[in-house]
Motif scaffolding. Sequence first.
Motif, mmCIF file in Angstrom:
data_model
loop_
_atom_site.group_PDB
_atom_site.id
_atom_site.type_symbol
_atom_site.label_atom_id
_atom_site.label_comp_id
_atom_site.label_asym_id
_atom_site.label_seq_id
_atom_site.Cartn_x
_atom_site.Cartn_y
_atom_site.Cartn_z
ATOM 1 N N ASP A 1 0.827 -1.210 0.000
ATOM 2 C CA ASP A 1 0.000 0.000 0.000
ATOM 3 C C ASP A 1 0.864 1.265 0.000
ATOM 4 O O ASP A 1 0.377 2.363 -0.264
ATOM 5 N N GLN A 2 2.161 1.104 0.285
ATOM 6 C CA GLN A 2 3.091 2.235 0.277
ATOM 7 C C GLN A 2 3.800 2.389 -1.073
ATOM 8 O O GLN A 2 4.552 3.350 -1.278
ATOM 9 N N ALA A 3 3.567 1.447 -1.968
ATOM 10 C CA ALA A 3 4.315 1.424 -3.228
ATOM 11 C C ALA A 3 4.080 2.672 -4.063
ATOM 12 O O ALA A 3 5.018 3.215 -4.666
ATOM 13 N N GLN A 4 2.868 3.124 -4.126
ATOM 14 C CA GLN A 4 2.585 4.296 -4.965
ATOM 15 C C GLN A 4 3.360 5.513 -4.482
ATOM 16 O O GLN A 4 3.951 6.241 -5.288
ATOM 17 N N SER A 5 3.384 5.734 -3.175
ATOM 18 C CA SER A 5 4.107 6.877 -2.636
ATOM 19 C C SER A 5 5.593 6.792 -2.945
ATOM 20 O O SER A 5 6.223 7.786 -3.355
ATOM 21 N N VAL A 6 6.173 5.606 -2.762
ATOM 22 C CA VAL A 6 7.601 5.431 -3.034
ATOM 23 C C VAL A 6 7.897 5.614 -4.519
ATOM 24 O O VAL A 6 8.861 6.293 -4.899
ATOM 25 N N VAL B 1 3.481 7.242 -16.258
ATOM 26 C CA VAL B 1 2.953 6.127 -17.040
ATOM 27 C C VAL B 1 3.609 4.816 -16.611
ATOM 28 O O VAL B 1 2.937 3.774 -16.509
ATOM 29 N N VAL B 2 4.900 4.840 -16.329
ATOM 30 C CA VAL B 2 5.601 3.644 -15.862
ATOM 31 C C VAL B 2 5.132 3.271 -14.462
ATOM 32 O O VAL B 2 4.889 2.091 -14.164
ATOM 33 N N ILE B 3 4.977 4.255 -13.613
ATOM 34 C CA ILE B 3 4.518 4.012 -12.249
ATOM 35 C C ILE B 3 3.143 3.350 -12.255
ATOM 36 O O ILE B 3 2.911 2.372 -11.529
ATOM 37 N N ASP B 4 2.241 3.854 -13.055
ATOM 38 C CA ASP B 4 0.892 3.281 -13.120
ATOM 39 C C ASP B 4 0.925 1.840 -13.603
ATOM 40 O O ASP B 4 0.178 0.978 -13.110
ATOM 41 N N GLU B 5 1.792 1.547 -14.565
ATOM 42 C CA GLU B 5 1.895 0.184 -15.089
ATOM 43 C C GLU B 5 2.473 -0.761 -14.038
ATOM 44 O O GLU B 5 2.017 -1.902 -13.889
ATOM 45 N N ILE B 6 3.461 -0.289 -13.291
ATOM 46 C CA ILE B 6 4.048 -1.124 -12.236
ATOM 47 C C ILE B 6 3.025 -1.374 -11.133
ATOM 48 O O ILE B 6 2.884 -2.509 -10.643
ATOM 49 N N LEU B 7 2.302 -0.349 -10.735
ATOM 50 C CA LEU B 7 1.280 -0.515 -9.690
ATOM 51 C C LEU B 7 0.214 -1.508 -10.120
ATOM 52 O O LEU B 7 -0.259 -2.326 -9.321
ATOM 53 N N SER B 8 -0.166 -1.469 -11.391
ATOM 54 C CA SER B 8 -1.155 -2.416 -11.903
ATOM 55 C C SER B 8 -0.637 -3.844 -11.811
ATOM 56 O O SER B 8 -1.369 -4.767 -11.430
ATOM 57 N N ILE B 9 0.645 -4.049 -12.123
ATOM 58 C CA ILE B 9 1.253 -5.380 -12.046
ATOM 59 C C ILE B 9 1.333 -5.842 -10.595
ATOM 60 O O ILE B 9 1.075 -7.011 -10.292
ATOM 61 N N LEU B 10 1.686 -4.941 -9.698
ATOM 62 C CA LEU B 10 1.782 -5.297 -8.275
ATOM 63 C C LEU B 10 0.431 -5.688 -7.689
ATOM 64 O O LEU B 10 0.373 -6.489 -6.749
ATOM 65 N N GLN B 11 -0.630 -5.165 -8.245
ATOM 66 C CA GLN B 11 -1.951 -5.443 -7.731
ATOM 67 C C GLN B 11 -2.508 -6.787 -8.213
ATOM 68 O O GLN B 11 -3.469 -7.315 -7.633
ATOM 69 N N LYS B 12 -1.902 -7.346 -9.255
ATOM 70 C CA LYS B 12 -2.363 -8.641 -9.750
ATOM 71 C C LYS B 12 -1.946 -9.739 -8.780
ATOM 72 O O LYS B 12 -0.951 -9.629 -8.085
ATOM 73 N N ARG B 13 -2.691 -10.816 -8.765
ATOM 74 C CA ARG B 13 -2.417 -11.892 -7.815
ATOM 75 C C ARG B 13 -1.084 -12.564 -8.049
ATOM 76 O O ARG B 13 -0.402 -12.984 -7.133
ATOM 77 N N SER B 14 -0.712 -12.713 -9.284
ATOM 78 C CA SER B 14 0.563 -13.362 -9.606
ATOM 79 C C SER B 14 1.186 -12.651 -10.760
ATOM 80 O O SER B 14 0.497 -12.027 -11.574
ATOM 81 N N LEU B 15 2.506 -12.738 -10.848
ATOM 82 C CA LEU B 15 3.259 -12.072 -11.895
ATOM 83 C C LEU B 15 3.042 -12.783 -13.225
ATOM 84 O O LEU B 15 3.131 -14.010 -13.263
#
Length: 237
Positions: free
Chosen positions: A183-188, A223-237
Motif C-alpha cells: 500500500d506504500q508502493a505508490q508513494s515510493v 505512465v511507468v509508475i501506473d503500469e508497475i502498480l497495476s502489475i503489483l496489484q495482480k495476484r501473480s506475476l
Amino acid sequence: MEAAFLKKRNWSSRAIFEDIAASGWTNPGIDPSFKAFFMADLVSEYDSVNLYNFLYARRKEFSPYFVQYLDFWYADERNHADGFFELNRLVFGAPESDLINDLKNRVGDFSGLEDILSCEFNLLLLFAYDEYVSVKTYKKDTFYQDFGHPGFNVWIKNLIADEAIHFGNAVKILKTFHADKLDQAQSVLRRIGGFEGGEYKNTFLFDHDGPHFQLDSDEVGSVVIDEILSILQKRSL
C-alpha cells in the motif's frame, strides 16, 4: 526438481560478438554517430559497479533473496557492459583497454538518493522502475537489424530479456515478502519518478539524459509508475 525462486539467464555477450567477427562480417557503413550512442550505453551498464559496490557494504541488512537478486543483476549488467565493449571494438575499432581507462575512475554520487536507497522495499521498487524503463528504451533500438549480421539483433534481444527478468524478479520478491507494505508502493514510486530529468551522477540509476535514451518524457514517470502498480496489484506475476 523444484524451480529456483529467482530467474537467471546464462549467455555470453562476448561469445555472440566473437561469432560475428569469426563470420567474416564487414562494417556495412554504420553511421559514425552511433559511436556516442554506444558509448553512452556502455557508460550506463558499466556504472552498475558503482551501485553494486555502494549496496554491497549493506548486505547484512537485506534478505537472502535480495542479496541473490543483486548478485544476479550485477552479473547480467557486467555481461551487458562486455557487449558494449565488444560492439565499440568491432564497429569502431576502439581498443577495450582505452575504453576501460576512460571508465575505471568513475565515481557514483548517491547524494540526494538516501531516502530511496534506505531499505529493501524501496530498493526493489527502484530496481523495478529502472529495469522497466530499460526494457522500454532498448526495445526502440531496432537499428541493430540493419547492421549486416543477425547476431547483433540476437544480442540486443538477449539484453532486453535480462532486463525484463530483473523487473520480474523484483516484483516477485515484493509480492512474496513485502506484501504487507504494497500500500506504500505508490508513494515510493512517485518519489522515484521525481528524480526523472535530473543530472546523471554515475550511479547507474536515472541515466536518461544521453543519446542512448530514446523515450520521450511522457513515456517515463507517471505512465511507468501506473503500469508497475497495476502489475503489483495482480495476484501473480
